[in-house]
Every structure is written in C-alpha cells, then in structure tokens.
Design a protein around this motif. Structure first.
Motif, PDB file in Angstrom:
ATOM      1  N   ILE A 285       0.760  -1.139   0.044  1.00 37.42           N
ATOM      2  CA  ILE A 285      -0.131  -0.077   0.029  1.00 37.42           C
ATOM      3  C   ILE A 285       0.890   1.097  -0.023  1.00 37.42           C
ATOM      4  O   ILE A 285       0.599   2.125  -0.867  1.00 37.42           O
ATOM      5  CB  ILE A 285      -0.891  -0.146   1.064  1.00 37.42           C
ATOM      6  CG1 ILE A 285      -2.062  -1.181   1.212  1.00 37.42           C
ATOM      7  CG2 ILE A 285      -1.724   1.352   1.202  1.00 37.42           C
ATOM      8  CD1 ILE A 285      -2.797  -1.380   2.229  1.00 37.42           C
ATOM      9  N   PHE A 286       2.058   1.276   0.987  1.00 34.84           N
ATOM     10  CA  PHE A 286       2.731   2.395   0.975  1.00 34.84           C
ATOM     11  C   PHE A 286       3.440   2.607  -0.265  1.00 34.84           C
ATOM     12  O   PHE A 286       3.831   3.617  -0.876  1.00 34.84           O
ATOM     13  CB  PHE A 286       3.924   2.295   2.180  1.00 34.84           C
ATOM     14  CG  PHE A 286       3.234   2.602   3.369  1.00 34.84           C
ATOM     15  CD1 PHE A 286       2.328   4.018   3.566  1.00 34.84           C
ATOM     16  CD2 PHE A 286       3.265   1.835   4.387  1.00 34.84           C
ATOM     17  CE1 PHE A 286       2.015   4.005   4.698  1.00 34.84           C
ATOM     18  CE2 PHE A 286       2.657   2.001   5.766  1.00 34.84           C
ATOM     19  CZ  PHE A 286       1.916   3.283   5.735  1.00 34.84           C
ATOM     20  N   ALA A 287       3.768   1.457  -1.009  1.00 36.57           N
ATOM     21  CA  ALA A 287       4.734   1.449  -2.386  1.00 36.57           C
ATOM     22  C   ALA A 287       3.689   2.019  -3.422  1.00 36.57           C
ATOM     23  O   ALA A 287       4.273   2.979  -4.221  1.00 36.57           O
ATOM     24  CB  ALA A 287       5.201   0.087  -2.553  1.00 36.57           C
ATOM     25  N   ALA A 288       2.496   1.744  -3.346  1.00 36.32           N
ATOM     26  CA  ALA A 288       1.589   2.300  -4.265  1.00 36.32           C
ATOM     27  C   ALA A 288       1.369   3.592  -4.139  1.00 36.32           C
ATOM     28  O   ALA A 288       1.313   4.494  -5.201  1.00 36.32           O
ATOM     29  CB  ALA A 288       0.238   1.409  -4.233  1.00 36.32           C
ATOM     30  N   ILE A 289       1.385   4.037  -2.968  1.00 41.57           N
ATOM     31  CA  ILE A 289       1.007   5.427  -2.823  1.00 41.57           C
ATOM     32  C   ILE A 289       2.237   6.150  -3.170  1.00 41.57           C
ATOM     33  O   ILE A 289       2.180   7.399  -3.823  1.00 41.57           O
ATOM     34  CB  ILE A 289       0.467   5.857  -1.340  1.00 41.57           C
ATOM     35  CG1 ILE A 289      -0.511   5.200  -0.816  1.00 41.57           C
ATOM     36  CG2 ILE A 289       0.735   7.027  -0.908  1.00 41.57           C
ATOM     37  CD1 ILE A 289      -1.161   5.285   0.821  1.00 41.57           C
TER      38      ILE A 289
END
Length: 90
Positions: A21-25
């Motif tokens: 999720i953090f990588a996608a953001i």
C-alpha cells in the motif's frame, strides 16, 4: 512447528500488504510528479521550436528586406527609377 510457521507467514503477509500500500501511494506521487516534469519539458520544447521557427523566419525576412532596400538605394543613386525613365521618354 506448523502452527508457528503459519502464524509467522500470516503476519509477514500482513506486513507485505502494508508495504505494498505504501509503495502504491509512493508510486502514485512519483507518477504525478513525473507527469508535471514531462509537461514542463514538453512546454520547453514547444517554446524552443516556436522561437527557433520565428528567429529563422525573421532572418529570412530581414535578408529579403535588406535586398529590397539595397535595390531601392541603387535605383535612387541612378537618378530615377526605371519606370520614371520610361514615362519621361514618352
């Protein structure tokens, strides 16, 4: 041993989901920033091309104007224009 490994894998997968999720953001922000950078580069290339076109045409038109001006000075030093000489002869 199987239950402990299963619980370990479960918590590891939860951490990987959070990391994803953090990588996608982060990638979304990078994408938006890259879009603005590409937009700026495109605008700079457009301005460069437009100014280059205008400058080249300016020099071409200036050369033509200088040739016409030179011809007019040449004709003026001859005393009269070719048209006025033919009118005087009639």
């Amino acid at each position: 041993m199987g239950i402990a490994a299963g619980i370990t894998h479960f918590f590891a997968s939860i951490l990987e989901v959070i990391q994803g999720i953090f990588a996608a953001i982060l990638h979304a922000f990078q994408f938006v920033l890259q879009c603005f950078v590409d937009l700026g580069k495109g605008a700079a290339n457009f301005v460069e091309g437009t100014l280059g076109f205008a400058i080249h045409n300016f020099f071409i038109l200036g050369t033509i104007a200088a040739a016409v001006f030179g011809y007019l000075l040449y004709v003026q030093r001859q005393g009269s224009t070719p048209v006025s000489r033919t009118m005087k002869n009639k």
